[in-house]
Design a protein around this motif. Structure first.
Motif, PDB file in Angstrom:
ATOM      1  N   LEU A  12       0.811  -1.222   0.000  1.00  0.00           N
ATOM      2  CA  LEU A  12       0.000   0.000   0.000  1.00  0.00           C
ATOM      3  C   LEU A  12       0.844   1.272   0.000  1.00  0.00           C
ATOM      4  O   LEU A  12       0.413   2.315  -0.498  1.00  0.00           O
ATOM      5  N   MET A  13       2.036   1.172   0.593  1.00  0.00           N
ATOM      6  CA  MET A  13       2.858   2.376   0.729  1.00  0.00           C
ATOM      7  C   MET A  13       3.159   3.066  -0.605  1.00  0.00           C
ATOM      8  O   MET A  13       3.044   4.289  -0.697  1.00  0.00           O
ATOM      9  N   PRO A  14       3.533   2.335  -1.662  1.00  0.00           N
ATOM     10  CA  PRO A  14       3.795   3.032  -2.931  1.00  0.00           C
ATOM     11  C   PRO A  14       2.594   3.833  -3.414  1.00  0.00           C
ATOM     12  O   PRO A  14       2.754   4.961  -3.900  1.00  0.00           O
ATOM     13  N   TRP A  15       1.376   3.268  -3.264  1.00  0.00           N
ATOM     14  CA  TRP A  15       0.183   3.993  -3.718  1.00  0.00           C
ATOM     15  C   TRP A  15      -0.072   5.209  -2.843  1.00  0.00           C
ATOM     16  O   TRP A  15      -0.504   6.267  -3.323  1.00  0.00           O
ATOM     17  N   ALA A  16       0.195   5.052  -1.558  1.00  0.00           N
ATOM     18  CA  ALA A  16       0.040   6.196  -0.663  1.00  0.00           C
ATOM     19  C   ALA A  16       1.048   7.288  -1.025  1.00  0.00           C
ATOM     20  O   ALA A  16       0.716   8.479  -1.051  1.00  0.00           O
ATOM     21  N   ILE A  17       2.284   6.877  -1.324  1.00  0.00           N
ATOM     22  CA  ILE A  17       3.318   7.840  -1.702  1.00  0.00           C
ATOM     23  C   ILE A  17       2.928   8.567  -2.989  1.00  0.00           C
ATOM     24  O   ILE A  17       3.066   9.793  -3.100  1.00  0.00           O
ATOM     25  N   ILE A  18       2.403   7.808  -3.953  1.00  0.00           N
ATOM     26  CA  ILE A  18       1.986   8.427  -5.224  1.00  0.00           C
ATOM     27  C   ILE A  18       0.861   9.431  -4.967  1.00  0.00           C
ATOM     28  O   ILE A  18       0.902  10.569  -5.462  1.00  0.00           O
ATOM     29  N   SER A  19      -0.139   9.017  -4.176  1.00  0.00           N
ATOM     30  CA  SER A  19      -1.288   9.905  -3.911  1.00  0.00           C
ATOM     31  C   SER A  19      -0.845  11.166  -3.192  1.00  0.00           C
ATOM     32  O   SER A  19      -1.213  12.281  -3.580  1.00  0.00           O
ATOM     33  N   PHE A  20      -0.053  10.979  -2.137  1.00  0.00           N
ATOM     34  CA  PHE A  20       0.354  12.154  -1.369  1.00  0.00           C
ATOM     35  C   PHE A  20       1.341  13.011  -2.162  1.00  0.00           C
ATOM     36  O   PHE A  20       1.326  14.237  -2.064  1.00  0.00           O
ATOM     37  N   GLY A  21       2.160  12.364  -2.948  1.00  0.00           N
ATOM     38  CA  GLY A  21       3.083  13.095  -3.807  1.00  0.00           C
ATOM     39  C   GLY A  21       2.313  13.979  -4.783  1.00  0.00           C
ATOM     40  O   GLY A  21       2.634  15.159  -4.960  1.00  0.00           O
ATOM     41  N   ALA A  22       1.268  13.379  -5.387  1.00  0.00           N
ATOM     42  CA  ALA A  22       0.434  14.135  -6.333  1.00  0.00           C
ATOM     43  C   ALA A  22      -0.275  15.287  -5.618  1.00  0.00           C
ATOM     44  O   ALA A  22      -0.378  16.399  -6.141  1.00  0.00           O
ATOM     45  N   PHE A  23      -0.748  15.012  -4.402  1.00  0.00           N
ATOM     46  CA  PHE A  23      -1.454  16.021  -3.617  1.00  0.00           C
ATOM     47  C   PHE A  23      -0.513  17.180  -3.280  1.00  0.00           C
ATOM     48  O   PHE A  23      -0.883  18.357  -3.389  1.00  0.00           O
ATOM     49  N   ILE A  24       0.712  16.840  -2.896  1.00  0.00           N
ATOM     50  CA  ILE A  24       1.690  17.882  -2.565  1.00  0.00           C
ATOM     51  C   ILE A  24       2.026  18.695  -3.814  1.00  0.00           C
ATOM     52  O   ILE A  24       2.080  19.934  -3.777  1.00  0.00           O
ATOM     53  N   GLY A  25       2.194  17.984  -4.917  1.00  0.00           N
ATOM     54  CA  GLY A  25       2.468  18.671  -6.179  1.00  0.00           C
ATOM     55  C   GLY A  25       1.331  19.615  -6.546  1.00  0.00           C
ATOM     56  O   GLY A  25       1.561  20.769  -6.947  1.00  0.00           O
ATOM     57  N   TYR A  26       0.112  19.140  -6.377  1.00  0.00           N
ATOM     58  CA  TYR A  26      -1.073  19.948  -6.654  1.00  0.00           C
ATOM     59  C   TYR A  26      -1.106  21.189  -5.773  1.00  0.00           C
ATOM     60  O   TYR A  26      -1.380  22.287  -6.255  1.00  0.00           O
TER      61      TYR A  26
END
Lengths: 256, 624
Positions: free
Chosen positions: A161-175
């Motif tokens: 799950l961690m990679p998906w969480a990292i992708i989601s939060f990474g995208a959120f931070i980028g946004y």
């Protein structure tokens, strides 16, 4: 003044350094017991390992007390620890900005909003897809065998799950960085409009009707909660809570 | 001198700190627990506390809301979790995240750690984004894992967040319990899970020194739940939008990741009120009943233009000073009352206690002083002569045993070698039994240690297994090397009973478990498979926790039918009035396994789960 500022910084750094060292010391000791002592924990062994780092603990306590007294006497205050974001500034400006008659300005703002919308949609897609991937793992019961090693299953779950969480939060931070950047542009435009046309007050004060709706919602939720509690008492929920609370769940507190 | 005064004035805690400290003390009012190492057993533990406070903390007098949610969800296959949900919903709608700001001990601890002067990590867009991680933990560990494991064919109660993350459990539960010498056996249970959780605890503590409320902001699922209702909550902070000048000083000052005052990240601490230049931030509800100071009131009069403002002026209000006094008095009274109620109670002797002071004078004026007399002692309290089985009492007569029968009223009976004494107003019985229920039996060995402490007269098996062995000079007890103290255990779905005495000649494995205990449920299949392999040499009984069975026997039976279908081991139930679990040294931690050899001697007592290989090694060692 400079000297005292430098001294303050030195003391702050020493305190933080000591704190991190202490944290590392505790972690190293527990790992030494776990790996070096064949996972055998006894009172004596734990006591012995704590005694080994006792000088570090005492030093940390002394540094903390010393820095506490020093900074309190010298009335040390941290600088303001945050600044207002452009998004908040934009919201404030929109509140006081008059209607925009200039088509060019209006189009500029609309194009910024369009770009923001596209970015939002991309973000939502990334989050939804990541969540679905994570959910897919969670809903596959094979990964959660009650008769297997639960700790290992939890570890595998975290790894998947961690990679998906990292992708989601990474995208959120980028946004959020993008939105901050685009808000700055919008702020500049609105400041110009306000400068030329003056301010208005578009504050929306909660009307009586909305207050009443809010009160009704609060009362309904209170009533639902009370009903739930009463039903729960009668169906044995209270008793189950009591049973669980009066017995030590060893694995819940890490005794395992 | 000025600097010294300044220093001490800074040490004065704020009102919010006082309330936080008060709630931390109130939640953990059972001070006796920190001394004895036992957790509180009172009925108040059926109520969830508002803040995060582990129910395995020795001082805790209430249940943890997060742990209760997970356990309730773990049981949701058989029962709707309405009780816990109702309590949480009530807290949400009344307090919202005011609980985080005022009523959470974990929040208090983090704020105290943050006071340590180090460079601090500023809040930013990144921290705002990461603050949503607690919702992920809420969904996956608090809601998801318990449901996933519960709804499988052979479901398992698994509180995911408590087990893998919660630092409150590690700190308040594990560390405090381990620090007490009475719980030395708990160290045997420590392994991978404890290492991981201790590692996490250190990370949380160190990070809280550098980052404000590190756990609350990024990891606390309870804060996530309360935050959802923050805007709707009855108590908390609100912004008077007509007075607000949007200077954003409040957001600037706030150390949480708020976008506006009162949003889902706001812990309603009220720190923003001090910096608000136009006094637009007020307490919901409380601002309706407390008088403003005079200057502020005049300001309000000038600004008043709406009907609402006029109406509120007509409501009865008390002054701030009086409000504070009333609040502090109520807090002090409630805290003192709770502490007295939970800590002070009749102290009765328990099994294995050594009686240090007992002097009895019989009707013939013969005095028995426990300290002087070297015999074992059997005390029998009765009210009705019909409760006396004279033949039995006679048969127990022994030169090394003093049999003393006590009643509140004088009786006219004479039994050889048996002494009768008066127990005025049941004072002596009160030392052994809170309820003073007659008949009641107490047996003290040669060292004045209580081995029997129960209502009713002793059974034949208790006489032979406990009293007889003691008189023969053998040590009966619950420690390794002792003759295992015997008791007849009822078997579920049967009228038969099980006792260690009946299974002499075989290795006896007694396991204590209960349905919502994850490690208990996980290990029983190993016990069954080993029993099936060594059935000629081994007897195994899994005894369910006493009150859990007593309150809901059907639930336990259903659980066994579903989870342990086809198992060959026996399933028994404990007696809440005279618990075998307590007799065999249980410290309210589960599971417990006691292994007794073929002669009835205890060879191993394990607190915590046993692996199949460990159990196999023990059995094979004894069978040889």
């Amino acid at each position: 003044m400079n000297k005292s500022n430098k001294l303050n910084k030195v003391i702050l750094l020493v305190t933080s350094f000591q704190t991190i060292i202490l944290g590392i010391a505790f972690i190293v000791q527990i790992l030494r017991i776990y790996f070096g002592n064949s996972k055998v924990f006894t009172r004596d062994i734990c006591g012995q390992y704590i005694l080994e780092i006792l000088p570090v603990i005492i030093l940390w306590i002394l540094v903390i007390i010393g820095s506490f007294i020093y900074f309190n006497i010298n009335d040390f205050k941290y600088k303001n620890i945050s600044k207002v974001s452009n998004v908040t500034k934009l919201a404030n400006l929109e509140r006081i900005c008059p209607m925009i008659n200039d088509e060019m300005v209006s189009n500029k703002l609309k194009s910024i909003k369009k770009k923001n919308l596209i970015v939002e949609i991309v973000l939502i897609i990334i989050i939804v897809l990541s969540s679905l991937m994570g959910l897919g793992y969670l809903l596959n019961i094979k990964h959660f065998d009650p008769t297997g090693d639960l700790f290992d299953q939890a570890k595998q779950m975290a790894i998947h799950l961690m990679p998906w969480a990292i992708i989601s939060f990474g995208a959120f931070i980028g946004y959020s960085f993008y939105i901050e950047y685009s808000a700055k542009a919008s702020c500049d435009i609105l400041r110009e409009v306000i400068k030329n046309n003056g301010k208005v007050n578009k504050e929306e004060i909660l009307s009586k009707k909305k207050k009443m709706i809010k009160l009704i919602c609060q009362l309904c939720i209170v009533v639902i909660a009370v009903v739930f509690i009463v039903v729960g008492v009668f169906n044995g929920g209270a008793e189950d809570t009591l049973q669980k609370a009066v017995n030590i769940c060893t694995e819940c507190i890490g005794l395992g | 001198m000025k600097k010294v005064k300044q220093f001490f004035s800074k040490l004065k805690p704020s009102k919010r700190k006082v309330i936080q400290l008060y709630s931390a003390l109130l939640y953990n009012a059972y001070m006796k627990g920190f001394v004895t190492g036992e957790i509180f057993q009172g009925k108040s533990k059926a109520v969830c506390l508002p803040g995060l406070n582990c129910y395995s903390c020795p001082g805790a007098i209430g249940a943890c809301p997060l742990g209760s949610i997970q356990n309730a969800l773990a049981e949701s296959k058989t029962k709707l979790p309405t009780y816990v949900f109702g309590i949480i919903l009530l807290y949400c709608i009344i307090f919202g995240r005011t609980i985080c700001g005022f009523l959470c001990p974990v929040g208090l601890l983090q704020e105290l750690l943050f006071k340590i002067k180090t460079p601090k990590v500023r809040k930013s867009k990144i921290t705002r984004c990461l603050s949503y991680f607690k919702y992920v933990l809420l969904f996956v560990l608090v809601i998801g894992l318990p449901l996933i494991y519960a709804f499988q064919e052979k479901g398992l109660p698994l509180p995911g967040f408590c087990k893998y993350i919660c630092p409150a459990g590690t700190f308040e539960g594990a560390i405090f319990l381990l620090m007490n010498k009475a719980n030395t056996t708990f160290f045997e249970m420590l392994g991978t899970l404890f290492t991981w959780k201790f590692f996490l605890l250190i990370i949380f503590i160190v990070a809280s020194i550098f980052i404000y409320r590190f756990f609350c902001r990024f990891f606390c699922p309870l804060g996530a739940i309360y935050g959802i209702f923050n805007k709707l909550s009855i108590l908390g902070v609100k912004v008077d939008k007509s007075a607000c000048n949007h200077c954003n000083a409040c957001i600037n000052t706030c150390k949480m990741d708020v976008k506006e005052v009162g949003d889902h990240e706001c812990i309603q601490c009220g720190d923003c009120m001090k910096v608000c230049g136009c006094k637009a931030i007020k307490w919901k509800m409380i601002s309706q009943i407390i008088k403003e100071d005079e200057a502020r009131q005049k300001e309000q009069e000038v600004k008043v233009s709406t009907v609402d403002e006029v109406n509120t002026k007509k409501v009865f209000k008390i002054s701030k000073k009086n409000f504070n006094i009333i609040t502090y008095v109520l807090m002090l009274v409630s805290l003192t009352t709770v502490m007295v109620l939970v800590n002070i109670g009749p102290n009765t002797y328990k099994t294995y206690d050594i009686v240090d002071d007992l002097i009895i004078t019989d009707y013939d004026n013969k005095t028995f002083d426990i300290k002087v007399d070297s015999n074992a002692t059997l005390l029998y309290f009765f009210n009705d002569q019909k409760d006396l089985d004279i033949n039995k009492i006679n048969s127990y007569s022994n030169e090394k045993l003093n049999i003393i029968l006590l009643s509140e009223n004088k009786v006219d009976i004479n039994i050889e070698n048996v002494y009768f004494a008066e127990d005025v107003d049941g004072k002596l019985l009160k030392k052994f039994s809170k309820d003073k229920n007659c008949p009641y039996s107490v047996f003290l060995d040669f060292n004045d240690k209580i081995l029997i402490n129960q209502s009713g007269f002793i059974t034949d098996s208790e006489y032979f297994e406990i009293i007889n062995y003691t008189l023969l000079g053998l040590t009966v007890g619950n420690e390794v090397g002792n003759i295992c103290i015997n008791k007849e255990i009822g078997i579920i779905n049967s009228t038969d009973t099980f006792s260690v005495a009946e299974n002499r000649g075989k290795v006896t494995i007694i396991n204590f478990w209960y349905t919502t205990c994850t490690p208990c449920v996980q290990e029983l299949p190993h016990f069954n498979s080993l029993y099936e392999e060594y059935s000629d040499y081994v007897s195994v009984i899994a005894i369910h926790e006493a009150s859990g069975y007593k309150n809901n026997p059907d639930n336990v039976k259903k659980f066994i039918e579903n989870q342990f279908e086809g198992f060959s081991i026996l399933f028994g139930y404990d007696d809440p009035n005279d618990s075998y679990y307590t007799l065999l040294g249980g410290l309210k931690a589960w599971p417990v396994t006691v292994i007794v050899d073929q002669e009835g001697v205890i060879t191993k007592v394990t607190h915590g789960s046993m692996t199949e290989s460990e159990l196999r090694a023990e059995i094979e060692n004894l069978i040889k």
